[in-house]
Design a protein around this motif. Structure first.
Motif, mmCIF file in Angstrom:
data_model
loop_
_atom_site.group_PDB
_atom_site.id
_atom_site.type_symbol
_atom_site.label_atom_id
_atom_site.label_comp_id
_atom_site.label_asym_id
_atom_site.label_seq_id
_atom_site.Cartn_x
_atom_site.Cartn_y
_atom_site.Cartn_z
ATOM 1 N N ARG A 63 0.869 -1.184 0.000
ATOM 2 C CA ARG A 63 0.000 0.000 0.000
ATOM 3 C C ARG A 63 0.908 1.237 0.000
ATOM 4 O O ARG A 63 1.713 1.412 0.914
ATOM 5 C CB ARG A 63 -0.919 0.008 1.209
ATOM 6 C CG ARG A 63 -1.917 -1.149 1.245
ATOM 7 C CD ARG A 63 -2.883 -0.970 2.410
ATOM 8 N NE ARG A 63 -3.844 -2.068 2.495
ATOM 9 C CZ ARG A 63 -3.720 -3.102 3.324
ATOM 10 N NH1 ARG A 63 -2.676 -3.170 4.134
ATOM 11 N NH2 ARG A 63 -4.624 -4.050 3.338
ATOM 12 N N HIS A 87 -2.284 -1.425 -3.543
ATOM 13 C CA HIS A 87 -3.167 -0.267 -3.696
ATOM 14 C C HIS A 87 -2.388 1.016 -3.478
ATOM 15 O O HIS A 87 -1.416 1.055 -2.710
ATOM 16 C CB HIS A 87 -4.326 -0.332 -2.703
ATOM 17 C CG HIS A 87 -5.529 0.424 -3.173
ATOM 18 N ND1 HIS A 87 -6.425 -0.079 -4.091
ATOM 19 C CD2 HIS A 87 -5.964 1.675 -2.884
ATOM 20 C CE1 HIS A 87 -7.371 0.812 -4.327
ATOM 21 N NE2 HIS A 87 -7.095 1.901 -3.611
ATOM 22 N N ARG A 113 -6.891 0.070 -8.764
ATOM 23 C CA ARG A 113 -5.853 -0.030 -7.737
ATOM 24 C C ARG A 113 -5.421 1.323 -7.175
ATOM 25 O O ARG A 113 -4.472 1.392 -6.383
ATOM 26 C CB ARG A 113 -4.631 -0.779 -8.269
ATOM 27 C CG ARG A 113 -3.853 -0.054 -9.349
ATOM 28 C CD ARG A 113 -2.696 -0.861 -9.876
ATOM 29 N NE ARG A 113 -3.131 -1.954 -10.748
ATOM 30 C CZ ARG A 113 -2.309 -2.699 -11.473
ATOM 31 N NH1 ARG A 113 -0.997 -2.485 -11.417
ATOM 32 N NH2 ARG A 113 -2.792 -3.655 -12.247
ATOM 33 N N SER A 115 -6.953 4.881 -5.303
ATOM 34 C CA SER A 115 -8.018 5.702 -4.719
ATOM 35 C C SER A 115 -7.560 7.154 -4.736
ATOM 36 O O SER A 115 -6.450 7.466 -4.278
ATOM 37 C CB SER A 115 -8.309 5.275 -3.279
ATOM 38 O OG SER A 115 -8.810 3.952 -3.238
#
Length: 263
Positions: A63, A87, A113, A115
């Motif tokens: 992440r 992500h 993938r 945001s």
């Protein structure tokens, strides 16, 4: 010559162009910007010495948090590195630049993938303003709504939010990049819980002693050591590692540079 052969830019009108990074990713830029956009359109690179350190730290399945994403250079490279199992959380305060970021993520097929957040990452929830110039949009900075409004700047409203609020449901993150023109201290203050629960964390952030408030720069750096981080400076020649706060400040000698913090 090889870089120029690979470069390709299409002007779309209304100060917008679609160009290609050295990695092959497509990115939308504002052609009025003479700093970041010029380098991307001509060379496909931005801050290669930072990229050489940041990108290898991002592994498949991780992440990655990109605070101050701008057109999306590191967001796109990070999305490639984390792969389908990872992500990216990408934050850009400027609503005009954010529209380019949205399209850059979409044209590369990374919607699943990445945001995207059109907020000014700060230490609390608060209405703010972003002040910027179209010819140097990467140098935008935030101010409270009642703050000064220099005549040479554009001023747009934006919502300030803390990472601890925005990513409250994210168990942990692995890599954080912060480049927000002096608001890094506020970003960190609003991310204490996220940082605390992300035990194997790497952070790369811009550091300017002139913009450290309410505490001496040495105490600001010492706080990273207290949290278990080691301090390094990202220089064009490579990393200068395992520095004490005093050694870090002496080497920087008042200059602005990126720190790499790892634990």
């Amino acid at each position: 010559m090889r870089r120029l052969e690979l470069s390709q830019t299409i002007y779309l009108g209304d100060h917008e162009a679609l160009t290609r990074l050295h990695t092959g990713h497509r990115i939308y830029v504002d052609t009025r910007d003479v700093s970041i956009a010029s380098h991307l359109m001509l060379e496909g690179y931005w801050e290669p010495w930072v990229e050489r350190i940041l990108i290898p730290a991002i592994k498949p399945g991780m992440r990655f948090v990109d605070v101050g994403a701008h057109f999306g250079y590191y967001t796109l490279l990070g999305a490639e590195m984390v792969g389908a199992r990872g992500h990216v959380y990408s934050f850009e305060a400027n609503p005009l630049i954010f529209q380019k970021l949205i399209k850059s993520v979409a044209v590369n097929g990374f919607d699943d993938r990445v945001s995207l957040f059109n907020v000014a990452v700060h230490d609390a929830s608060s209405p703010m303003e972003i002040l910027f110039r179209h010819d140097a949009s990467g140098g935008g900075w935030t101010d409270v709504a009642t703050g000064a409004r220099p005549a040479v700047h554009e001023v747009l409203p934006v919502q300030g939010e803390a990472l601890d609020t925005l990513l409250a449901d994210v168990p942990q993150v692995d890599v954080i990049k912060i480049d927000v023109e002096g608001a890094e201290q506020k970003v960190l203050a609003g991310a204490k819980n996220l940082i605390a629960r992300s035990r194997n964390l790497t952070m790369i952030l811009e550091f300017d002693t002139r913009r450290i408030s309410k505490e001496p720069p040495q105490d600001y750096l010492q706080n990273f050591l207290t949290q278990g981080f080691s301090i390094a400076i990202v220089e064009p020649a490579g990393l200068v590692e395992k520095l004490s706060p005093a050694e870090c400040l002496a080497r920087l000698n008042g200059s602005v540079n990126y720190l790499m913090l790892t634990r």
